[in-house]
Design a protein around this motif. Structure first.
Motif, PDB file in Angstrom:
ATOM      1  N   LEU A  46     -30.063  52.799 -22.210  1.00 25.56           N
ATOM      2  CA  LEU A  46     -30.220  52.014 -23.402  1.00 25.56           C
ATOM      3  C   LEU A  46     -29.683  50.825 -22.890  1.00 25.56           C
ATOM      4  N   VAL A  47     -30.786  49.763 -23.317  1.00 29.16           N
ATOM      5  CA  VAL A  47     -30.579  48.255 -23.064  1.00 29.16           C
ATOM      6  C   VAL A  47     -30.605  47.448 -24.236  1.00 29.16           C
ATOM      7  N   LYS A  48     -30.064  46.500 -24.412  1.00 28.54           N
ATOM      8  CA  LYS A  48     -29.752  45.557 -25.323  1.00 28.54           C
ATOM      9  C   LYS A  48     -31.093  44.757 -25.680  1.00 28.54           C
ATOM     10  N   LEU A  49     -31.563  45.052 -26.902  1.00 30.50           N
ATOM     11  CA  LEU A  49     -33.055  44.248 -27.150  1.00 30.50           C
ATOM     12  C   LEU A  49     -32.789  44.145 -28.813  1.00 30.50           C
ATOM     13  N   ASP A  50     -33.426  42.795 -29.047  1.00 29.40           N
ATOM     14  CA  ASP A  50     -33.301  42.767 -30.400  1.00 29.40           C
ATOM     15  C   ASP A  50     -35.045  41.967 -30.730  1.00 29.40           C
ATOM     16  N   VAL A  51     -35.746  42.818 -31.581  1.00 28.53           N
ATOM     17  CA  VAL A  51     -36.997  42.393 -31.515  1.00 28.53           C
ATOM     18  C   VAL A  51     -37.472  41.061 -32.064  1.00 28.53           C
ATOM     19  N   SER A  52     -36.392  40.449 -32.574  1.00 27.52           N
ATOM     20  CA  SER A  52     -36.491  39.157 -33.650  1.00 27.52           C
ATOM     21  C   SER A  52     -36.209  37.926 -32.531  1.00 27.52           C
ATOM     22  N   ASP A  53     -35.632  38.242 -31.392  1.00 26.93           N
ATOM     23  CA  ASP A  53     -35.101  37.605 -30.451  1.00 26.93           C
ATOM     24  C   ASP A  53     -35.850  37.102 -29.091  1.00 26.93           C
ATOM     25  N   THR A  54     -36.734  36.252 -28.814  1.00 25.26           N
ATOM     26  CA  THR A  54     -37.546  36.327 -27.617  1.00 25.26           C
ATOM     27  C   THR A  54     -36.959  36.370 -26.245  1.00 25.26           C
ATOM     28  N   GLU A  55     -35.384  35.643 -26.160  1.00 23.78           N
ATOM     29  CA  GLU A  55     -34.670  35.727 -24.979  1.00 23.78           C
ATOM     30  C   GLU A  55     -34.268  37.282 -24.882  1.00 23.78           C
ATOM     31  N   SER A  56     -34.014  37.869 -25.817  1.00 19.87           N
ATOM     32  CA  SER A  56     -33.478  39.264 -25.762  1.00 19.87           C
ATOM     33  C   SER A  56     -34.430  40.029 -25.067  1.00 19.87           C
ATOM     34  N   ILE A  57     -35.644  40.078 -25.656  1.00 20.42           N
ATOM     35  CA  ILE A  57     -36.726  40.776 -25.217  1.00 20.42           C
ATOM     36  C   ILE A  57     -36.997  40.510 -23.686  1.00 20.42           C
ATOM     37  N   LYS A  58     -37.227  39.230 -23.418  1.00 26.56           N
ATOM     38  CA  LYS A  58     -37.253  39.055 -22.038  1.00 26.56           C
ATOM     39  C   LYS A  58     -36.173  39.527 -20.868  1.00 26.56           C
TER      40      LYS A  58
END
Length: 267
Positions: A46-58
Motif C-alpha cells: 500500500l502506497v500513499k496516493l491522493d487522486v486530487s494531488d498531482t505531486e502525490s500521484i507522481k
C-alpha cells in the motif's frame, strides 16, 4: 516475470478484493490510499496516493517504477459516492465528486502513460458504474461523473492505441462494500420539497448496496480482462436486471424508460 499492477483506492471494498485476488494469482500488486498507515496486515503493498494531488500521484508511481522497473496495469478504482437532490447539493460537493471520480483518474492516467510508452505496452482499467449509463434520481451527480469517465475512455483509448496501450471501462452494479458509509449525503431537510421522495430513495439505495454481490466477482472479472489480449471498450458486471437496464435504455423511448425508473424508485 509477474505483471506489476497499481490499484487506486486499494485499501477497502472492490479495490482491496481485486488486489488480494491478483496477489494470489501471482501478480505484483500496489494498492493506494490517502492514509496507508491506517491499514495493517494488507496482503499487498500500500502506497500513499491522493487522486486530487498531482505531486502525490507522481510520487506513488515513481516509487512503483523505482522498485519494480515497470508498470503493466493501472486500475483506476478510487471513487466517491454522492446522493441528494441536485438543487440542494452544495456546488463544492459536486466539484469534489468530479475531482475524485473524473479528474482524479485522468491525472493518474497522464502520470502512467510515459512509462507505458517506454515499455510499448500497458493496460488501463477504469472502474465506472452502471449508474453512469443513466441519470438516476438523487444520484445524478454520481451518474454524471461516472458517465463522463466512460465517455472520455472511449476517446482516450483511440489516442493511445498506437503506443500498444489498451484502455477499457468496467462498470459494476451494486456490490456489498462500504461505499454507502463513505459517500456524501445531502441532508434530508425538514422543510424540503424533496423530503419524502429523497428519504425513501436513499433508503432504497442503501438497501441495494447492503444486498449487493460479493466484490470477489469483480476481482474475477478484472483478472479475465487483464488476460484478454484485446479488451473490449466497455464491460458491465452485476445483477442481470442491472445490466439489462442499459439495454432497455437503448431500445425504449426516452419517456417510457423514464417512467420505468420513476416506478422503480416510487417517484
Amino acid at each position: 516475470m509477474s505483471k506489476v499492477v497499481l490499484i487506486t483506492g486499494g485499501s477497502s471494498g472492490i479495490g482491496k478484493s481485486v488486489g488480494e485476488f491478483l496477489t494470489h494469482k501471482g501478480f505484483t500488486v500496489y494498492g493506494t490510499s490517502r492514509n496507508p498507515e491506517r491499514y495493517t496486515g494488507s496482503q499487498f503493498n500500500l502506497v500513499k496516493l491522493d487522486v486530487s494531488d498531482t505531486e502525490s500521484i507522481k510520487a506513488a508511481i515513481t516509487t512503483v517504477i523505482k522498485e519494480k522497473g515497470r508498470l503493466d496495469v493501472l486500475i483506476n478504482n478510487a471513487g466517491a459516492g454522492i446522493t441528494g437532490p441536485i438543487e440542494e447539493t452544495p456546488d463544492l460537493e459536486i466539484q469534489r465528486n468530479f475531482e475524485t471520480n473524473f479528474f482524479g483518474p485522468i491525472r493518474v492516467i497522464k502520470a502512467v502513460l510515459p512509462q507505458m510508452r517506454v515499455q510499448n505496452s500497458g493496460l488501463i482499467i477504469n472502474i465506472t458504474s452502471i449508474a453512469g449509463y443513466m441519470g438516476l434520481p438523487y444520484r445524478g451527480v454520481y451518474s454524471a461523473s461516472k458517465g463522463a469517465l466512460e465517455l472520455i475512455t472511449e476517446a482516450f483509448r483511440m489516442e493511445i492505441k498506437g503506443f500498444n496501450i489498451h484502455m477499457t471501462n468496467v462498470a459494476p452494479g451494486d456490490f456489498a462494500t462500504n461505499i454507502a458509509a463513505g459517500r456524501y449525503h445531502a441532508p434530508i431537510l425538514e422543510n424540503s420539497p424533496y423530503k419524502k421522495t429523497y428519504g425513501d430513495t436513499l433508503h432504497l439505495m442503501n438497501a441495494h448496496v447492503t444486498a449487493g454481490k460479493d466484490p470477489h466477482i469483480m476481482a474475477e472479472s478484472i483478472f479475465k480482462i487483464i488476460n484478454t489480449p484485446k479488451p473490449k471498450i466497455h464491460y458491465k458486471v452485476g445483477e442481470f436486471m442491472q445490466k439489462f437496464s442499459i439495454v432497455l435504455k437503448r431500445i425504449l423511448p426516452d419517456k417510457v424508460y423514464e417512467k420505468m425508473l420513476m416506478k422503480h424508485y416510487k417517484l
